[in-house]
Design a protein around this motif. Structure first.
Motif, short mmCIF file in Angstrom:
data_model
loop_
_atom_site.label_atom_id
_atom_site.label_comp_id
_atom_site.label_asym_id
_atom_site.label_seq_id
_atom_site.Cartn_x
_atom_site.Cartn_y
_atom_site.Cartn_z
N GLU A 160 -13.05 15.07 8.20
CA GLU A 160 -13.46 16.04 7.20
C GLU A 160 -13.43 15.37 5.84
O GLU A 160 -12.92 14.26 5.68
N TRP A 161 -14.01 16.07 4.83
CA TRP A 161 -14.17 15.42 3.53
C TRP A 161 -12.83 15.13 2.86
O TRP A 161 -12.73 14.16 2.10
N ARG A 162 -11.80 15.92 3.13
CA ARG A 162 -10.51 15.68 2.51
C ARG A 162 -9.92 14.36 2.99
O ARG A 162 -9.32 13.61 2.21
N MET A 163 -10.07 14.08 4.27
CA MET A 163 -9.60 12.81 4.80
C MET A 163 -10.42 11.65 4.26
O MET A 163 -9.89 10.55 4.01
N ALA A 164 -11.72 11.87 4.07
CA ALA A 164 -12.57 10.83 3.50
C ALA A 164 -12.14 10.51 2.07
O ALA A 164 -12.07 9.34 1.67
N VAL A 165 -11.83 11.54 1.29
CA VAL A 165 -11.38 11.34 -0.09
C VAL A 165 -10.04 10.60 -0.11
O VAL A 165 -9.85 9.65 -0.90
N ALA A 166 -9.12 11.00 0.76
CA ALA A 166 -7.81 10.34 0.80
C ALA A 166 -7.96 8.87 1.20
O ALA A 166 -7.28 7.99 0.62
N ALA A 167 -8.81 8.58 2.17
CA ALA A 167 -9.03 7.19 2.58
C ALA A 167 -9.65 6.38 1.46
O ALA A 167 -9.30 5.21 1.25
N LEU A 168 -10.58 6.98 0.72
CA LEU A 168 -11.22 6.27 -0.40
C LEU A 168 -10.20 5.95 -1.49
O LEU A 168 -10.19 4.84 -2.04
N VAL A 169 -9.33 6.90 -1.80
CA VAL A 169 -8.28 6.65 -2.80
C VAL A 169 -7.36 5.52 -2.33
O VAL A 169 -6.99 4.64 -3.12
N ALA A 170 -7.03 5.51 -1.04
CA ALA A 170 -6.17 4.45 -0.50
C ALA A 170 -6.86 3.08 -0.59
O ALA A 170 -6.21 2.07 -0.92
N LEU A 171 -8.16 3.03 -0.34
CA LEU A 171 -8.89 1.77 -0.41
C LEU A 171 -8.95 1.25 -1.85
O LEU A 171 -8.77 0.05 -2.10
N ILE A 172 -9.23 2.15 -2.80
CA ILE A 172 -9.25 1.75 -4.21
C ILE A 172 -7.87 1.25 -4.63
O ILE A 172 -7.73 0.28 -5.38
N HIS A 173 -6.84 1.91 -4.13
CA HIS A 173 -5.45 1.50 -4.38
C HIS A 173 -5.22 0.07 -3.89
O HIS A 173 -4.65 -0.77 -4.59
N ASP A 174 -5.70 -0.25 -2.69
CA ASP A 174 -5.52 -1.59 -2.11
C ASP A 174 -6.28 -2.64 -2.90
O ASP A 174 -5.76 -3.74 -3.17
N ILE A 175 -7.53 -2.33 -3.28
CA ILE A 175 -8.35 -3.29 -4.04
C ILE A 175 -7.72 -3.57 -5.40
O ILE A 175 -7.65 -4.73 -5.85
N THR A 176 -7.25 -2.53 -6.06
CA THR A 176 -6.66 -2.69 -7.39
C THR A 176 -5.42 -3.57 -7.34
O THR A 176 -5.24 -4.48 -8.17
N ILE A 177 -4.57 -3.33 -6.36
CA ILE A 177 -3.35 -4.13 -6.24
C ILE A 177 -3.69 -5.59 -5.94
O ILE A 177 -3.12 -6.51 -6.54
N THR A 178 -4.62 -5.82 -5.02
CA THR A 178 -4.98 -7.18 -4.65
C THR A 178 -5.58 -7.95 -5.81
O THR A 178 -5.20 -9.10 -6.08
N THR A 179 -6.52 -7.34 -6.53
CA THR A 179 -7.13 -8.03 -7.68
C THR A 179 -6.11 -8.24 -8.80
O THR A 179 -6.15 -9.26 -9.51
N GLY A 180 -5.18 -7.28 -8.94
CA GLY A 180 -4.13 -7.46 -9.94
C GLY A 180 -3.23 -8.64 -9.63
O GLY A 180 -2.83 -9.39 -10.53
N ILE A 181 -2.90 -8.81 -8.35
CA ILE A 181 -2.09 -9.97 -7.94
C ILE A 181 -2.84 -11.26 -8.23
O ILE A 181 -2.25 -12.26 -8.69
N TYR A 182 -4.14 -11.28 -7.99
CA TYR A 182 -4.94 -12.48 -8.29
C TYR A 182 -4.88 -12.81 -9.78
O TYR A 182 -4.80 -13.97 -10.17
N ALA A 183 -4.93 -11.76 -10.61
CA ALA A 183 -4.86 -12.00 -12.05
C ALA A 183 -3.50 -12.53 -12.45
O ALA A 183 -3.39 -13.44 -13.29
N LEU A 184 -2.44 -12.00 -11.86
CA LEU A 184 -1.08 -12.39 -12.24
C LEU A 184 -0.75 -13.82 -11.81
O LEU A 184 -0.10 -14.56 -12.55
N VAL A 185 -1.18 -14.20 -10.59
CA VAL A 185 -0.84 -15.54 -10.11
C VAL A 185 -1.86 -16.58 -10.51
O VAL A 185 -1.59 -17.79 -10.44
#
Length: 367
Positions: A160-185
């Motif tokens: 359902e759309w609520r699960m799709a929204v939650a999954a999208l937020v989780a994916l954006i969360h993962d991308i942000t953390i990963t790119t942030g680690i790249y910037a820091l190191v």
């Protein structure tokens, strides 16, 4: 059965559990703190984009005794730009200098050969134009956007759309953390990094979909009962798949850790760092977001519905009633005398019925 396997079985059966949903504000706070740190890293230090994205020259030397630090100094003096130098398995060096055109690369190559006391012919030069870098960057963003859209559409249809929204937020969360680690190191971002990001998003979705599938199955006809709220069942779904998610993540992280720490660190194969770091950080962040972000967010979205609010109200009222009855029962038990005999239903001192008389004495017949 091993202790971990026994724990997983008990979690799956609901014999023990941890209240992930009830403590979701803690996980949200941790995620917000990590995300802010990643964004600050991106804003302050920025990403170290490779020449595939911003253009430049790559010089590959033959075997040499010159150290990486010396080569970086020579390259900066020859070109006027900072250089990224990596030691190759052949004993040579790979020198990357961004923002360089063809004319300047020839003079830089000659200056490097002179400083390093090498034959200019023993240094191979490869150029990447800025237009090529822009094209690569645009294709990377397009690929990521298409992936996100397909994920949302699939999850909206399958669940359902609520699960799709939650999954999208989780994916954006993962991308942000990963790119942030790249910037820091300060690791270089290459097309391999983009491939790694797309790969870890798939792993993150795998864990998320496993929990969502269990949640969808257990919440069928949920409004027809008054024992559990939606959050209760969501918590059961997380606990039921917890050990499986942990095992999957650990098994995936072990070879990636070998690439990053042994291949890139111990053996000096720096070309592995661009993809291995994105895989390592992304896999860990994906496992975290599947458990602590995606499912709690679905529970929040679902319990905002009127029917789920009504269900929660009925469940809590029933639990309050049961608790009050237990308290009254305990109070009656505490007030009664210690030697009280069990209560007798019906009038006392009545003669036993025929049936009871027959049952109370032996009939005289042998069985």
């Amino acid at each position: 059965m091993s202790k971990l396997g026994n724990l997983g079985a008990r979690l799956h059966r609901g014999e023990i559990s941890y209240d992930f949903i009830g403590k979701r504000k803690i996980w949200y706070g941790v995620s917000i703190l990590i995300t802010i740190t990643a964004i600050l890293g991106l804003a302050v230090r920025g990403l170290n984009m490779g020449i595939d994205f911003q253009g430049g020259a790559v010089f590959t030397t033959s075997k040499t005794s010159i150290s990486v630090a010396q080569a970086e100094t020579y390259a900066k003096e020859a070109s006027g730009h900072d250089a990224v130098v990596q030691k190759l398995g052949t004993g040579g060096l790979r020198i990357q200098i961004a923002g360089m055109d063809t004319a300047k690369s020839d003079t830089t190559k000659a200056a490097l050969a002179k400083d390093m006391k090498m034959d200019p012919e023993s240094i191979a030069a490869d150029l990447v134009g800025p237009s090529w870098g822009d094209e690569i960057a645009n294709k990377a963003w397009e690929g990521l956007a298409i992936f996100m859209v397909l994920v949302v559409v699939y999850l909206a249809i399958a669940f359902e759309w609520r699960m799709a929204v939650a999954a999208l937020v989780a994916l954006i969360h993962d991308i942000t953390i990963t790119t942030g680690i790249y910037a820091l190191v300060g690791f270089e971002v290459t097309p391999g990094t983009v491939i790694g990001l797309l790969t870890i998003l798939g792993y993150s979705l795998y864990d998320t979909v496993v929990v969502f599938d269990s949640l969808k199955e257990q919440t069928k006809d949920i409004t027809k009962q008054t024992r559990f709220t939606y959050s209760d069942i969501a918590n059961q779904s997380i606990n039921g798949t917890l050990v499986r998610s942990i095992n999957t993540t650990v098994v995936a992280l072990l070879p990636v850790a070998g690439l990053l720490f042994i291949g890139g660190g111990f053996l000096g194969a720096g070309t592995l760092n661009d993809i291995s770091l994105s895989l390592f950080v992304g896999l860990a962040a994906g496992a975290y977001s599947s458990i602590f972000i995606a499912t709690p967010l679905v529970a929040d979205l679902k319990e905002a519905e009127p029917q789920m609010k009504a269900l929660k109200k009925r469940v809590l009222a029933k639990r309050a009633q049961a608790a009050a009855e237990d308290e009254r029962a305990d109070a009656r038990g505490d007030e009664g005398p210690e030697d009280a005999t069990p209560a007798v239903v019906g009038p006392r001192n009545q003669p036993a019925s025929r049936t009871n008389r027959g049952r109370g004495r032996p009939s005289g017949k042998r069985r």
